[in-house]
Write a protein that holds these residues in place. Structure first.
Motif, mmCIF file in Angstrom:
data_model
loop_
_atom_site.group_PDB
_atom_site.id
_atom_site.type_symbol
_atom_site.label_atom_id
_atom_site.label_comp_id
_atom_site.label_asym_id
_atom_site.label_seq_id
_atom_site.Cartn_x
_atom_site.Cartn_y
_atom_site.Cartn_z
ATOM 1 N N PRO A 162 11.215 -12.950 -2.483
ATOM 2 C CA PRO A 162 11.608 -13.487 -3.797
ATOM 3 C C PRO A 162 11.010 -12.639 -4.914
ATOM 4 O O PRO A 162 9.816 -12.325 -4.912
ATOM 5 C CB PRO A 162 11.015 -14.899 -3.807
ATOM 6 C CG PRO A 162 10.621 -15.199 -2.410
ATOM 7 C CD PRO A 162 10.483 -13.908 -1.692
ATOM 8 N N GLY A 163 11.848 -12.223 -5.842
ATOM 9 C CA GLY A 163 11.384 -11.397 -6.957
ATOM 10 C C GLY A 163 11.036 -9.985 -6.542
ATOM 11 O O GLY A 163 10.323 -9.289 -7.283
ATOM 12 N N CYS A 164 11.476 -9.545 -5.391
ATOM 13 C CA CYS A 164 11.182 -8.198 -4.854
ATOM 14 C C CYS A 164 9.685 -7.914 -4.846
ATOM 15 O O CYS A 164 9.227 -6.806 -5.119
ATOM 16 C CB CYS A 164 11.922 -7.116 -5.637
ATOM 17 S SG CYS A 164 13.698 -7.195 -5.423
ATOM 18 N N GLU A 165 8.906 -8.939 -4.520
ATOM 19 C CA GLU A 165 7.443 -8.808 -4.496
ATOM 20 C C GLU A 165 7.011 -8.020 -3.260
ATOM 21 O O GLU A 165 7.409 -8.322 -2.136
ATOM 22 C CB GLU A 165 6.813 -10.197 -4.470
ATOM 23 C CG GLU A 165 5.317 -10.191 -4.517
ATOM 24 C CD GLU A 165 4.751 -11.593 -4.452
ATOM 25 O OE1 GLU A 165 3.518 -11.705 -4.373
ATOM 26 O OE2 GLU A 165 5.517 -12.564 -4.463
ATOM 27 N N ALA A 166 6.186 -7.000 -3.476
ATOM 28 C CA ALA A 166 5.698 -6.165 -2.373
ATOM 29 C C ALA A 166 4.479 -6.814 -1.730
ATOM 30 O O ALA A 166 3.743 -7.560 -2.374
ATOM 31 C CB ALA A 166 5.336 -4.782 -2.892
ATOM 32 N N ILE A 167 4.260 -6.526 -0.454
ATOM 33 C CA ILE A 167 3.078 -7.045 0.222
ATOM 34 C C ILE A 167 1.873 -6.188 -0.132
ATOM 35 O O ILE A 167 2.013 -5.057 -0.629
ATOM 36 C CB ILE A 167 3.278 -7.098 1.754
ATOM 37 C CG1 ILE A 167 3.563 -5.714 2.324
ATOM 38 C CG2 ILE A 167 4.360 -8.072 2.135
ATOM 39 C CD1 ILE A 167 3.608 -5.670 3.841
ATOM 40 N N GLN A 168 0.690 -6.715 0.112
ATOM 41 C CA GLN A 168 -0.535 -6.016 -0.222
ATOM 42 C C GLN A 168 -0.640 -4.730 0.594
ATOM 43 O O GLN A 168 -0.389 -4.717 1.795
ATOM 44 C CB GLN A 168 -1.740 -6.911 0.062
ATOM 45 C CG GLN A 168 -3.046 -6.299 -0.369
ATOM 46 C CD GLN A 168 -4.211 -7.241 -0.109
ATOM 47 O OE1 GLN A 168 -4.053 -8.290 0.492
ATOM 48 N NE2 GLN A 168 -5.379 -6.856 -0.567
ATOM 49 N N GLY A 169 -1.022 -3.641 -0.068
ATOM 50 C CA GLY A 169 -1.191 -2.362 0.607
ATOM 51 C C GLY A 169 0.040 -1.475 0.543
ATOM 52 O O GLY A 169 0.029 -0.361 1.056
ATOM 53 N N THR A 170 1.101 -1.930 -0.104
ATOM 54 C CA THR A 170 2.314 -1.137 -0.234
ATOM 55 C C THR A 170 2.105 -0.056 -1.279
ATOM 56 O O THR A 170 1.606 -0.312 -2.366
ATOM 57 C CB THR A 170 3.508 -2.025 -0.643
ATOM 58 O OG1 THR A 170 3.657 -3.046 0.329
ATOM 59 C CG2 THR A 170 4.785 -1.229 -0.740
ATOM 60 N N LEU A 171 2.489 1.157 -0.966
ATOM 61 C CA LEU A 171 2.391 2.264 -1.901
ATOM 62 C C LEU A 171 3.658 2.285 -2.739
ATOM 63 O O LEU A 171 4.753 2.458 -2.229
ATOM 64 C CB LEU A 171 2.239 3.594 -1.147
ATOM 65 C CG LEU A 171 2.128 4.853 -1.991
ATOM 66 C CD1 LEU A 171 0.855 4.811 -2.837
ATOM 67 C CD2 LEU A 171 2.151 6.082 -1.117
ATOM 68 N N THR A 172 3.490 2.091 -4.044
ATOM 69 C CA THR A 172 4.642 2.091 -4.936
ATOM 70 C C THR A 172 4.854 3.487 -5.500
ATOM 71 O O THR A 172 3.944 4.331 -5.491
ATOM 72 C CB THR A 172 4.430 1.103 -6.097
ATOM 73 O OG1 THR A 172 3.291 1.527 -6.850
ATOM 74 C CG2 THR A 172 4.227 -0.316 -5.585
ATOM 75 N N ALA A 173 6.050 3.723 -6.021
ATOM 76 C CA ALA A 173 6.359 5.026 -6.606
ATOM 77 C C ALA A 173 5.473 5.296 -7.822
ATOM 78 O O ALA A 173 5.012 6.429 -8.029
ATOM 79 C CB ALA A 173 7.825 5.082 -6.995
ATOM 80 N N GLU A 174 5.214 4.259 -8.612
ATOM 81 C CA GLU A 174 4.364 4.434 -9.790
ATOM 82 C C GLU A 174 2.948 4.812 -9.392
ATOM 83 O O GLU A 174 2.324 5.684 -9.992
ATOM 84 C CB GLU A 174 4.345 3.155 -10.634
ATOM 85 C CG GLU A 174 5.667 2.808 -11.271
ATOM 86 C CD GLU A 174 6.590 2.058 -10.326
ATOM 87 O OE1 GLU A 174 6.112 1.548 -9.282
ATOM 88 O OE2 GLU A 174 7.793 2.000 -10.615
ATOM 89 N N GLN A 175 2.419 4.162 -8.358
ATOM 90 C CA GLN A 175 1.069 4.461 -7.894
ATOM 91 C C GLN A 175 0.988 5.894 -7.382
ATOM 92 O O GLN A 175 0.050 6.621 -7.695
ATOM 93 C CB GLN A 175 0.659 3.488 -6.793
ATOM 94 C CG GLN A 175 -0.727 3.712 -6.261
ATOM 95 C CD GLN A 175 -1.061 2.778 -5.105
ATOM 96 O OE1 GLN A 175 -0.264 1.941 -4.727
ATOM 97 N NE2 GLN A 175 -2.254 2.932 -4.559
ATOM 98 N N LEU A 176 1.971 6.329 -6.636
ATOM 99 C CA LEU A 176 1.983 7.688 -6.115
ATOM 100 C C LEU A 176 2.079 8.706 -7.241
ATOM 101 O O LEU A 176 1.379 9.727 -7.235
ATOM 102 C CB LEU A 176 3.150 7.862 -5.134
ATOM 103 C CG LEU A 176 3.265 9.227 -4.474
ATOM 104 C CD1 LEU A 176 2.050 9.511 -3.600
ATOM 105 C CD2 LEU A 176 4.534 9.316 -3.659
ATOM 106 N N GLU A 177 2.914 8.425 -8.212
ATOM 107 C CA GLU A 177 3.064 9.339 -9.348
ATOM 108 C C GLU A 177 1.763 9.476 -10.116
ATOM 109 O O GLU A 177 1.358 10.584 -10.480
ATOM 110 C CB GLU A 177 4.164 8.814 -10.263
ATOM 111 C CG GLU A 177 4.481 9.727 -11.426
ATOM 112 C CD GLU A 177 5.599 9.164 -12.260
ATOM 113 O OE1 GLU A 177 5.317 8.748 -13.410
ATOM 114 O OE2 GLU A 177 6.738 9.127 -11.757
ATOM 115 N N HIS A 178 1.103 8.358 -10.365
ATOM 116 C CA HIS A 178 -0.169 8.405 -11.089
ATOM 117 C C HIS A 178 -1.230 9.134 -10.278
ATOM 118 O O HIS A 178 -2.044 9.865 -10.852
ATOM 119 C CB HIS A 178 -0.650 6.994 -11.441
ATOM 120 C CG HIS A 178 0.107 6.377 -12.570
ATOM 121 N ND1 HIS A 178 -0.024 6.794 -13.869
ATOM 122 C CD2 HIS A 178 1.018 5.372 -12.594
ATOM 123 C CE1 HIS A 178 0.754 6.072 -14.648
ATOM 124 N NE2 HIS A 178 1.415 5.193 -13.893
#
Length: 116
Positions: A90-106
């Protein structure tokens, strides 16, 4: 002088060092035996199919069967359990520990994440 309890009398105490297996011990050994028998049956059938020159086909079909059995259906999902794929939550919520594109970019640009 206190009376000593005879081994056959009702007042004898049970030995304190007696080991009582937990109730799940029998269940685990039963499952282990069933699993062992299944593996043994699979090996016997593999030998039979090798003799019939269909060993590779039996092995490949067995792999597909194990993949099918090893997956869970949506009805087996526990209440409130999140999917590993965020699009199914629901709400496209990611699970804990997921690497997001924003995190990788930063992290690649060596900039700290906003809000940390």
């Amino acid at each position: 002088m206190p009376e000593e309890a005879q081994p056959g009398s009702s007042t004898s105490q049970t030995p304190r060092n007696r080991v009582v297996p937990p109730p799940s011990c029998w269940d685990q050994s039963f499952l282990t035996n069933i699993t062992f028998l299944k593996v043994l049956l699979w090996l016997v059938l593999l030998g039979l199919f090798v003799e019939l020159e269909f060993g590779l086909a039996y092995f490949v079909l067995s792999l597909f069967y194990w993949m099918y059995v090893g997956t869970r259906g949506p009805e087996e999902k526990k209440e409130g359990e999140k999917s590993a794929y965020s699009v199914f939550n629901p709400g496209c919520e990611a699970i804990q520990g997921t690497l997001t594109a924003e995190q990788l970019e930063h992290e690649l640009h060596l900039r700290p994440l906003e809000g940390r």
